[in-house]
Scaffold this active site. Structure first.
Site, PDB file in Angstrom:
ATOM      1  N   GLY A 150      21.847 -22.432   7.606  1.00  0.00           N
ATOM      2  CA  GLY A 150      21.776 -22.225   6.300  1.00  0.00           C
ATOM      3  C   GLY A 150      21.063 -20.754   5.368  1.00  0.00           C
ATOM      4  CB  CYS A 151      22.191 -18.972   2.446  1.00  0.00           C
ATOM      5  SG  CYS A 151      21.831 -20.783   1.254  1.00  0.00           S
TER       6      CYS A 151
END
Length: 347
Positions: A150-151
């Site tokens: 995920g970011c």
């Protein structure tokens, strides 16, 4: 490679799908053969994203119509919970890079607890490799299925994993204060993402229960060699793209902020996409916008025995699509920077 890499993108109508297309336009070895978007099937890509009008792209189709056997790599840019069943049906030899959370958590029970349903492809989960390139490059090079982080975990893990591995910070006191642009929420019509709801303000969300927390803890525990729990709070910022993660850490033993900077500098000295800034320099989202770069800065805290580690990335590039292409390059034994040499956009 003499022949082009034949690429398919599932979920091409989302922000990460469009970013994949934009970045792959500059990849000399890539050729996009399939674009899927079930709700926009039958339309040209430029009908959904006019800024891509000049590219010669196939029309959008449903994923059921796609011929995966004719491809070398499939990027899955679908919403969480939708990649698993599709990936399970793909040909065994097809390289898959998944941008969703569907294969990030190694334990299927942990996945079910956080995402509210049983994992639909546990046999593929066993083969999945966590795709933070800088920290897992060797395994990615041998993988058939890579789960891109995920970011938020991308930025936080780049900042913290080397420090836990080196024993420079205490694993039991990690506070992660994170802020992201609205594209991190995806391209869907939601009241909370309307301009009037988001503009001219900032607010936290998922407080104490965000799904990226167990992902961070999974990887930080590996780095520390012990169970790690984090205090993680994300915030939504009224900007299109960009992410800033501020990590508050307790130093271990006699370590100083200078030691933290030294450990990170040595770890990332040869990395093409991570910059550890000199003392006093502050990371900023505007300095990485549109690029696959990550910036990390280290500061002594005014509280004795503590330091602040700040990381900035573009959530759609290094935090998603750019990192996915970086992983593809490693999987196919290409030069890692291939197609990702774009400099940040400023202003």
């Amino acid at each position: 490679m003499s022949d082009p890499i034949r690429i398919g993108i599932l979920g091409a109508s989302g922000y990460t799908g469009a970013e994949l297309v934009r970045l792959l336009a500059g990849h000399p070895d890539a050729q996009i053969r399939v674009l899927t978007a079930n709700q926009q099937a039958g339309q040209p890509m430029h009908a959904v994203y006019p800024h891509l009008r000049s590219m010669d792209l196939p029309d959008l189709v449903t994923w059921e119509e796609a011929d995966w056997s004719a491809l070398d790599v499939a990027f899955c840019a679908l919403p969480h919970g939708t990649s698993q069943a599709i990936v399970a049906q793909m040909p065994a030899g097809l390289k898959v890079v998944d941008l969703s959370a569907d294969f990030r958590l190694r334990d299927v029970d942990t996945y079910a607890a956080w995402y509210g349903k049983a994992h639909q492809a546990p046999e593929r989960q066993r083969d999945a490799v966590y795709g933070l390139t800088e920290l897992n490059r060797t395994a990615i090079g041998h993988a058939g299925l890579v789960a891109c982080p995920g970011c938020y975990p991308t930025a936080a893990l780049l900042a913290l994993s080397p420090l836990l591995d080196a024993g420079t910070v205490e694993p039991g006191d990690l506070i992660i204060d994170a802020k992201s642009g609205v594209t991190g929420a995806g391209r869907k019509v939601t009241q909370g993402l309307l301009f009037a709801e988001v503009g001219e303000g900032i607010h936290p969300y998922g407080v104490g229960k965000h799904r990226h927390a167990p992902e961070m803890e999974q990887e930080l525990s590996l780095a520390a060699g012990a169970d790690v729990r984090v205090n993680f709070t994300p915030h939504l910022i009224p900007m299109n793209r960009g992410e800033l993660v501020t990590c508050h850490v307790r130093l271990a033993g006699d370590a100083t902020a200078g030691d933290v900077r030294r450990v990170l500098g040595e770890r990332y000295d040869a990395e093409p996409f991570v910059r550890v800034l000199p003392e006093g320099a502050t990371p900023a989202t505007r300095n990485v916008r549109g690029s696959n770069m990550a910036e990390i800065g280290v500061f002594p805290d005014r509280l004795p025995g503590r330091a602040v580690v700040v990381a900035a990335i573009d959530n759609l590039a290094k935090g998603s699509s750019g990192q996915a292409i970086q992983n593809m390059n490693v999987m196919l034994a290409l030069h890692e920077t291939r197609g990702l040499e774009l400099q940040p956009m400023f202003p």
